[in-house]
Write an enzyme that holds these catalytic residues in place. Structure first.
Site, PDB file in Angstrom:
ATOM      1  N   ASP A  29      23.840  50.112  40.101  1.00  0.00           N
ATOM      2  CA  ASP A  29      24.240  50.965  38.971  1.00  0.00           C
ATOM      3  C   ASP A  29      24.557  52.390  39.421  1.00  0.00           C
ATOM      4  O   ASP A  29      25.421  53.053  38.852  1.00  0.00           O
ATOM      5  CB  ASP A  29      23.149  50.987  37.889  1.00  0.00           C
ATOM      6  CG  ASP A  29      23.120  49.712  37.063  1.00  0.00           C
ATOM      7  OD1 ASP A  29      24.040  48.873  37.219  1.00  0.00           O
ATOM      8  OD2 ASP A  29      22.183  49.548  36.254  1.00  0.00           O
ATOM      9  N   VAL A  31      25.926  53.211  42.277  1.00  0.00           N
ATOM     10  CA  VAL A  31      27.254  53.160  42.890  1.00  0.00           C
ATOM     11  C   VAL A  31      28.330  52.987  41.814  1.00  0.00           C
ATOM     12  O   VAL A  31      29.430  53.537  41.934  1.00  0.00           O
ATOM     13  CB  VAL A  31      27.318  52.040  43.955  1.00  0.00           C
ATOM     14  CG1 VAL A  31      28.717  51.918  44.544  1.00  0.00           C
ATOM     15  CG2 VAL A  31      26.304  52.318  45.064  1.00  0.00           C
ATOM     16  N   THR A  32      27.998  52.263  40.736  1.00  0.00           N
ATOM     17  CA  THR A  32      28.933  52.130  39.611  1.00  0.00           C
ATOM     18  C   THR A  32      29.276  53.505  39.042  1.00  0.00           C
ATOM     19  O   THR A  32      30.447  53.812  38.794  1.00  0.00           O
ATOM     20  CB  THR A  32      28.332  51.240  38.505  1.00  0.00           C
ATOM     21  OG1 THR A  32      28.050  49.947  39.037  1.00  0.00           O
ATOM     22  CG2 THR A  32      29.281  51.095  37.327  1.00  0.00           C
ATOM     23  N   ARG A  73      24.595  41.523  43.535  1.00  0.00           N
ATOM     24  CA  ARG A  73      24.353  40.125  43.908  1.00  0.00           C
ATOM     25  C   ARG A  73      23.448  40.038  45.136  1.00  0.00           C
ATOM     26  O   ARG A  73      22.553  39.189  45.193  1.00  0.00           O
ATOM     27  CB  ARG A  73      25.688  39.416  44.163  1.00  0.00           C
ATOM     28  CG  ARG A  73      26.467  39.158  42.875  1.00  0.00           C
ATOM     29  CD  ARG A  73      27.735  38.366  43.111  1.00  0.00           C
ATOM     30  NE  ARG A  73      28.768  39.137  43.806  1.00  0.00           N
ATOM     31  CZ  ARG A  73      29.597  39.985  43.199  1.00  0.00           C
ATOM     32  NH1 ARG A  73      29.525  40.187  41.899  1.00  0.00           N
ATOM     33  NH2 ARG A  73      30.509  40.639  43.895  1.00  0.00           N
ATOM     34  N   ASP A  86      30.464  48.554  34.305  1.00  0.00           N
ATOM     35  CA  ASP A  86      31.530  48.356  35.280  1.00  0.00           C
ATOM     36  C   ASP A  86      32.882  48.189  34.591  1.00  0.00           C
ATOM     37  O   ASP A  86      33.849  48.877  34.930  1.00  0.00           O
ATOM     38  CB  ASP A  86      31.196  47.127  36.133  1.00  0.00           C
ATOM     39  CG  ASP A  86      32.091  47.011  37.343  1.00  0.00           C
ATOM     40  OD1 ASP A  86      32.189  47.991  38.097  1.00  0.00           O
ATOM     41  OD2 ASP A  86      32.709  45.953  37.538  1.00  0.00           O
ATOM     42  N   ASP A  90      35.925  51.038  34.460  1.00  0.00           N
ATOM     43  CA  ASP A  90      37.240  50.679  35.018  1.00  0.00           C
ATOM     44  C   ASP A  90      38.369  51.075  34.070  1.00  0.00           C
ATOM     45  O   ASP A  90      39.382  51.642  34.475  1.00  0.00           O
ATOM     46  CB  ASP A  90      37.326  49.173  35.292  1.00  0.00           C
ATOM     47  CG  ASP A  90      36.481  48.738  36.475  1.00  0.00           C
ATOM     48  OD1 ASP A  90      35.953  49.609  37.193  1.00  0.00           O
ATOM     49  OD2 ASP A  90      36.360  47.514  36.684  1.00  0.00           O
TER      50      ASP A  90
END
Length: 197
Positions: A29, A31-32, A73, A86, A90
């Site tokens: 999260d 890095v998101t 994952r 995410d 985007d």
């Protein structure tokens, strides 16, 4: 199409980057959010007449957008909330690029084409997300990832062409629009087939 069929070639780099960031204590999260902030900064660079930097930053955000899912994952921390963040981020990044180009090119014909492009993205994503929500087909992602002519990478390529070759913005916007409409139709036809099975 490139995401579906080319992912295996770049996955080792994505995985190694994910491993590196996980070892540094970052979560998927995090890095998101980082990818989102970098992606948004691309629109400011495009607006500020720094198209090359805008494209470089856009692609960096796209790379991190692939890394965050891989991290989730790898660490077995995939969540519905992460998926929502995410997908939402985007679309906001894409809207930012369209808005930056619209502000820089207030010609009515260009604005109309950019509006049509935004609508085509909305329609195509609606089909994509709806099929993902109602389909029972298995996927390595948190929902069924419906392949198509234009996926995230193709979108980045077309946005890059729009940003880098702004004197030909009408042409590249029309190409992007055609690709999006073809993708929407392709996904709709596939949805009819798989949902009737």
């Amino acid at each position: 199409m490139l995401d579906t069929y080319g992912r295996s070639y770049v996955q080792p780099i994505i995985r190694r980057t994910g491993d590196f960031l996980l070892k540094r204590g970052l979560k998927a999260d995090h890095v998101t959010v980082i990818a989102f902030l970098i992606g948004i900064s691309a629109s400011f660079l495009v607006y500020g007449e720094k198209p090359i930097w805008g494209v470089i930053v856009l692609w960096l955000s796209g790379f991190l957008d692939a890394v965050d899912g891989s991290m989730a994952r790898q660490s077995k921390t995939s969540s519905s909330w992460g998926t929502v963040l995410d997908v939402t981020f985007d679309r906001i990044v894409e809207c930012g690029i369209i808005i930056a180009l619209a502000i820089r090119h207030p010609d009515p014909a260009i604005l109309f084409l950019l509006l049509l492009l935004a609508i085509s993205i909305i329609v195509t994503m609606t089909v994509f997300l709806t099929v993902g929500a109602v389909s029972q087909k298995p996927s390595y992602k948190s929902f069924y990832y419906q392949p198509g002519l234009a996926e995230r990478t193709e979108g980045f390529i077309l946005f890059s062409l729009m940003v880098l070759f702004q004197p030909h913005l009408k042409f590249w916007t029309i190409i992007f629009l055609i690709v999006e409409l073809a993708t929407g139709l392709q996904r709709l036809l596939e949805a009819r087939r798989i949902l009737k099975d």
